[in-house]
Design an enzyme around this catalytic site. Structure first.
Site, PDB file in Angstrom:
ATOM      1  N   ASP A  17      -0.475  44.347 -24.336  1.00  0.00           N
ATOM      2  CA  ASP A  17      -0.406  45.703 -24.912  1.00  0.00           C
ATOM      3  C   ASP A  17       0.042  45.690 -26.373  1.00  0.00           C
ATOM      4  O   ASP A  17       1.007  46.370 -26.751  1.00  0.00           O
ATOM      5  CB  ASP A  17       0.551  46.580 -24.095  1.00  0.00           C
ATOM      6  CG  ASP A  17       0.246  46.550 -22.611  1.00  0.00           C
ATOM      7  OD1 ASP A  17      -0.939  46.488 -22.258  1.00  0.00           O
ATOM      8  OD2 ASP A  17       1.196  46.570 -21.815  1.00  0.00           O
ATOM      9  N   GLU A 187      -6.522  55.009 -20.659  1.00  0.00           N
ATOM     10  CA  GLU A 187      -5.095  55.027 -20.972  1.00  0.00           C
ATOM     11  C   GLU A 187      -4.913  54.459 -22.374  1.00  0.00           C
ATOM     12  O   GLU A 187      -5.872  54.315 -23.134  1.00  0.00           O
ATOM     13  CB  GLU A 187      -4.328  54.212 -19.917  1.00  0.00           C
ATOM     14  CG  GLU A 187      -4.921  52.848 -19.666  1.00  0.00           C
ATOM     15  CD  GLU A 187      -4.450  52.205 -18.378  1.00  0.00           C
ATOM     16  OE1 GLU A 187      -3.340  52.514 -17.923  1.00  0.00           O
ATOM     17  OE2 GLU A 187      -5.179  51.371 -17.834  1.00  0.00           O
TER      18      GLU A 187
END
Length: 563
Positions: A17, A187
């Site tokens: 991420d 997302e």
């Protein structure tokens, strides 16, 4: 490899991420850390090629409440930004996973320097993970995140939402606006503004083999947003032969000379028993991108597959050396002139084989515990390292761990570990310990989480000290005990070769005795087990004392040798 290219991954091992930011000549990356302490690992570069760790943003339980969080819970997908002379970092702490609900809190911290000190966290609600901040040209700032819908019969993806943030007061203001919905899970939203358009960069398809990045755009910040008609900007879902799999979840950065780059996560799986297993977890990669004449983003090399080698622009100044980074790890940026509220006061500083070689990897990383503090390569689980269970002073030149709860505990675990960045390593350590009971142990670990790990060490018994090889396989626990005669330190070794792991012991460092059969290390991966998994494999040192909770275990050194 020339000076004008970089080979992926740029941050090998567990670095998922990625969030990237440039201020002046300096680039920064922040990564998720999930249940590991310290929270949110930070790196610095001057050229997009050479990256130096500069510590962590979250170093205290107040900023990082992780006690008892589930495996692969904790800090999900932080996002960096820079506004009004300060660095801003927004992140979610997830407390519930694996069921219909995702219980979490969103927090915001800020600092005048990337090396801190970072402020106390301001609470920005919950409802959905992967938050990011967008600072618009009119001076207003916005929180962007996805929402989670746990109602039976509803798609769990409830949409991308937007709400204004008052940075000085550290709170949300106004009404929340839903700006995008989609039939598939999307997302990791990040907003950008360019040429009169607002662009949403989205992670799509979950974080497994179907992962990717999708773009959408709108003339107004609150939509409606149209999806890129060409589909995924980046994905490896349709080519299982690529070295870089699971490509997705990224952020954009522009160089001082105008080039655009994308950082994203990807995995390099090994093949085990006919299945792909990502032992090293999700790693950080870099791609060059370009804008088309009709205003959409594309990979510079064409198509949507991630490239293993990427051109980078020449740097205006040389990359910092490790010594430079320690002395001047990041430029100090003047704080804003407006006074800050007390709520935001600063905290004290506190596919095998060749394709899977660690990139980059030092041939040997050895710690002989002669420094007054452990380096930032070391991590603990769900709590900071504190003097009541870890010490470099009680026996100078040794690392002392005091045994506490079992390795299955999510509350009081005495374990320190480092990321694995290669699937071909030899890990060696020296331990000195005098356990009396079977519930007292000290040794080395190869670790995924509390339910899946391997431990080799010394333990006690009614007949005297023993060597124990304990295996936790997705909640199934077994152990093999071997009688030994040892008077002094015991050498422990684990050799990882692809997905094969062999343990051994020695009393003199010359002759080694294999302990147990070769183990399947591919279980230490995101792709194995009955629960959601989002981290990566670690290796390190642990001590257990289920009786008094104080048994000292002393380690003379710890070494990771890349083969």
């Amino acid at each position: 490899m020339s000076n004008s290219t970089v080979r992926n991954p740029i941050l090998p091992g567990f670095h998922p991420d990625p969030s990237i930011l440039r201020v002046g000549e300096d680039y920064y990356i922040a990564n998720s850390t999930f249940e590991w302490y310290p929270g949110i690992r930070l790196h610095h570069s001057r050229n997009l090629r050479d990256w130096t760790p500069i510590g962590h943003a979250l170093t205290s339980p107040a900023a990082l409440p992780l006690r008892g969080v589930p495996n692969s819970g904790g800090v999900w997908a932080p996002s960096l930004s820079y506004h009004d002379g300060r660095f801003w970092l927004v992140y979610a702490v997830v407390y519930t996973t694996g069921g219909p609900f995702k219980d979490l809190d969103i927090f915001l911290v800020h600092a005048s320097s990337m090396t801190g000190p970072w402020s106390e966290p301001a609470y920005l609600g919950g409802g959905g993970f992967d938050p990011s901040l967008f600072h618009d040209d009119d001076g207003r700032s916005w929180l962007v995140n996805m929402t989670w819908d746990a109602r039976p019969g509803h798609h769990p993806f409830g949409g991308i939402v937007l709400q204004e943030v008052d940075l000085l007061r550290g709170c949300l203001v106004g009404e929340q606006r839903r700006i995008l919905t989609h039939d598939e899970l999307v997302e990791g939203p990040n907003l950008y503004r360019r040429d009169g358009w607002y662009y949403l960069m989205l992670a799509e398809g979950g974080t497994g083999w179907n992962h990717g990045i999708l773009m959408a755009r709108s003339r107004t910040i609150d939509g409606p947003y149209e999806l890129d008609p060409s589909g995924s900007l980046l994905t490896s879902r349709d080519n299982p032969g690529l070295t870089l799999q699971k490509a997705g979840h990224g952020e954009l950065v522009q160089t001082p000379t105008g080039e655009w780059y994308l950082v994203h996560l990807a995995s390099r799986p090994v093949l085990a028993h006919g299945e792909r297993r990502s032992i090293l977890g999700r790693e950080t990669c870099l791609q060059q991108v370009r804008w088309t004449d009709d205003g959409w983003l594309r990979l510079h090399h064409g198509g949507h597959w991630p490239a293993e080698e990427v051109p980078v622009p020449p740097s205006a100044s040389p990359p910092p050396t490790p010594a430079d980074a320690a002395a001047h790890p990041a430029p100090l940026i003047a704080p804003p002139t407006a006074a800050e509220p007390a709520a935001l006061a600063a905290l004290p500083t506190a596919a095998e084989p060749a394709a899977l070689a660690a990139l980059p990897a030092a041939p040997v990383a050895r710690d002989e515990f002669e420094s007054p503090e452990l380096s930032s390569d070391w991590n603990s689980l769900r709590q900071p390292m504190s003097g009541d269970w870890v010490s470099l002073e009680e026996r100078p030149g040794w690392l002392r761990l005091r045994g506490r709860q079992s390795l299955w505990s999510r509350f009081g675990l005495s374990l320190v570990a480092q990321r694995l960045t290669s699937t071909r390593v030899v890990v060696t350590a020296s331990v000195e310990c005098k356990p009396s009971y079977s519930g007292q142990q000290a040794g080395i670990v190869f670790w995924y989480d509390t339910t899946t790990h391997f431990f080799l060490g010394v333990t006690g018994s009614e007949e005297g000290p023993r060597v124990v090889l304990a295996k936790s396989d997705d909640g199934r626990y077994t152990e093999d005990v071997t009688a030994i005669e040892v008077d002094g330190p015991l050498l422990l070794r684990g050799t990882l070769d692809g997905h094969r792991l062999q343990f051994a012991i020695s009393t003199d460092g010359e002759s080694w005795q294999d302990i147990g059969a070769t183990l399947d290390a591919s279980v230490l991966s995101d792709d194995y087990g009955s629960a959601l998994r989002f981290t990566g494999a670690f290796t390190g040192l642990a001590a257990v004392d289920s009786y008094a909770g104080r048994l000292p275990a002393d380690f003379a050194f710890f070494e990771i040798r890349a083969e």
